[in-house]
Design an enzyme around this catalytic site. Structure first.
Site, PDB file in Angstrom:
ATOM      1  N   THR A   1      -8.243   3.682   8.183  1.00 11.42           N
ATOM      2  CA  THR A   1      -9.411   2.813   8.327  1.00 11.42           C
ATOM      3  C   THR A   1      -9.393   2.141   9.693  1.00 11.42           C
ATOM      4  OG1 THR A   1      -9.362   2.414   5.955  1.00 11.42           O
ATOM      5  CG2 THR A   1     -10.696   0.931   7.286  1.00 11.42           C
TER       6      THR A   1
ATOM      7  N   ARG B   1      -7.698  12.801   0.491  1.00 10.44           N
ATOM      8  CA  ARG B   1      -6.675  13.327   1.396  1.00 10.44           C
ATOM      9  C   ARG B   1      -5.264  12.902   1.041  1.00 10.44           C
ATOM     10  NH1 ARG B   1      -7.985  10.301   7.054  1.00 10.44           N
ATOM     11  NH2 ARG B   1     -10.000  11.256   6.628  1.00 10.44           N
TER      12      ARG B   1
ATOM     13  N   GLU C   1     -10.969  -9.722   2.720  1.00  8.40           N
ATOM     14  CA  GLU C   1      -9.742  -9.316   3.400  1.00  8.40           C
ATOM     15  C   GLU C   1     -10.049  -9.141   4.881  1.00  8.40           C
ATOM     16  OE1 GLU C   1      -6.381  -5.747   3.528  1.00  8.40           O
ATOM     17  OE2 GLU C   1      -7.545  -6.081   1.696  1.00  8.40           O
TER      18      GLU C   1
ATOM     19  N   HIS D   1      -3.863  -4.792   7.806  1.00  7.49           N
ATOM     20  CA  HIS D   1      -4.047  -3.718   8.775  1.00  7.49           C
ATOM     21  C   HIS D   1      -3.215  -3.975  10.032  1.00  7.49           C
ATOM     22  CE1 HIS D   1      -5.970   0.036   9.954  1.00  7.49           C
ATOM     23  NE2 HIS D   1      -5.904  -0.423  11.186  1.00  7.49           N
TER      24      HIS D   1
ATOM     25  N   ARG E   1      -9.788   7.889  -1.461  1.00  6.89           N
ATOM     26  CA  ARG E   1     -10.816   8.273  -0.491  1.00  6.89           C
ATOM     27  C   ARG E   1     -11.738   9.341  -1.065  1.00  6.89           C
ATOM     28  NH1 ARG E   1      -9.258   6.751   5.127  1.00  6.89           N
ATOM     29  NH2 ARG E   1     -11.038   8.033   5.701  1.00  6.89           N
TER      30      ARG E   1
ATOM     31  N   HIS F   1       0.746   6.196   2.031  1.00 10.45           N
ATOM     32  CA  HIS F   1       1.493   7.109   2.894  1.00 10.45           C
ATOM     33  C   HIS F   1       2.518   7.924   2.120  1.00 10.45           C
ATOM     34  CE1 HIS F   1      -0.410   5.812   6.549  1.00 10.45           C
ATOM     35  NE2 HIS F   1      -0.186   4.554   6.227  1.00 10.45           N
TER      36      HIS F   1
ATOM     37  N   ASN G   1       0.848  -1.196   0.000  1.00 10.98           N
ATOM     38  CA  ASN G   1       0.000   0.000   0.000  1.00 10.98           C
ATOM     39  C   ASN G   1       0.884   1.246   0.000  1.00 10.98           C
ATOM     40  OD1 ASN G   1      -1.642   2.228   0.935  1.00 10.98           O
ATOM     41  ND2 ASN G   1      -3.200   0.727   1.479  1.00 10.98           N
TER      42      ASN G   1
ATOM     43  N   GLU H   1      -8.638   0.373  -3.121  1.00 10.98           N
ATOM     44  CA  GLU H   1      -9.531   0.417  -1.973  1.00 10.98           C
ATOM     45  C   GLU H   1     -10.461   1.606  -2.137  1.00 10.98           C
ATOM     46  OE1 GLU H   1      -6.642  -1.547   1.453  1.00 10.98           O
ATOM     47  OE2 GLU H   1      -6.921   0.633   1.404  1.00 10.98           O
TER      48      GLU H   1
ATOM     49  N   HIS I   1      -5.709   3.636  -1.865  1.00 11.86           N
ATOM     50  CA  HIS I   1      -7.054   3.943  -1.399  1.00 11.86           C
ATOM     51  C   HIS I   1      -7.448   5.328  -1.901  1.00 11.86           C
ATOM     52  CE1 HIS I   1      -9.930   4.270   2.347  1.00 11.86           C
ATOM     53  NE2 HIS I   1     -10.542   4.527   1.204  1.00 11.86           N
TER      54      HIS I   1
END
Length: 241
Positions: free
Chosen positions: A101, A49, A151, A191, A45, A10, A7, A70, A43
């Site tokens: 999340t 963001r 998942e 996660h 969103r 970040h 992922n 995602e 992701h």
């Protein structure tokens, strides 16, 4: 073999802190591939963001590994997914006030909306995964939703790993894994997974795919992204033997 999805959200978070053009998450995806990533997760969103639509579109044109998008069950992002057609879409819950999340989808309470979103994605040829807690009721509802993968949210295990509670949470994950794969769905997890706690989850016999972001990106600040991904891939391979 357990697949590793990296992922890169970040990386985009750092970029958006200054609203500039660096660091570029597309570049990060390439480095992750060079480090051995089997897939790239991002992701998009509702509030944009971190990841932007531009990132998704360029990544689908430049990344060789499968892209896992995602997204929440919001129509504007669903429309983008259907238009872009990533290889996989993972439906996740989303709250504007959260940092990341915080839990799994409430499939039981939002079944109609999730079934509709899943159908839209499947009609576009996109494999659908649902991000849920390892709760029997949520898993049962997810199995009936038409998704092709589930998942498991591993946050409870990750936060307690190394303790008696962590062992109990791992048992819960094993039971959920059996229920999911017995129903013919693919098993994914993610996660809170780190270099210290990933191997017991990677060793779950039915595990197909792990999606990990924060720990890998954190390590990459010190040693570089390609090496950070390679280190995580080695741990996953060792555990899955």
């Amino acid at each position: 073999m357990v697949l590793l999805g990296v992922n890169i959200d970040h990386v985009a978070t750092v970029r958006e802190a200054r609203k500039t053009n660096e660091p570029d998450p597309v570049w990060a995806a390439t480095l992750a591939e060079l480090g051995g990533a089997d897939g790239i997760t991002l992701h998009l969103r509702e509030d944009r963001r971190h990841i932007q639509e531009r990132d998704l579109r360029i990544m689908l044109q430049t990344v060789a590994a499968p892209v896992n998008l995602e997204l929440a069950c919001t129509q504007d992002v669903l429309d983008i997914a259907v238009d872009c057609r990533p290889q996989q879409a993972t439906l996740v819950p989303e709250k504007r006030e959260e940092v990341t999340t915080e839990g799994g989808l409430d499939v039981v309470g939002s079944k109609d909306r999730i079934v509709d979103a899943s159908q839209q994605l499947r009609d576009a040829g996109i494999r659908v995964s649902l991000f849920v807690d390892p709760d029997p009721a949520q898993i049962e509802a997810s199995i009936k939703s038409g998704a092709e993968a589930i998942e498991l949210h591993t946050g409870a295990y990750a936060h307690a790993a190394g303790s008696a509670l962590g062992d109990k949470e791992l048992e819960i994950l094993h039971k959920a894994a059996s229920d999911i794969t017995s129903a013919g769905l693919l098993l994914h997890a993610g996660h809170g997974l780190t270099y210290r706690n990933v191997q017991p989850v990677a060793a779950i016999p039915q595990m197909r795919e792990l999606n990990i972001g924060h720990s890998i990106i954190s390590r990459s600040i010190m040693i570089g992204l390609q090496q950070a991904v390679s280190d995580m891939k080695r741990l996953v391979r060792e555990a899955a033997k």
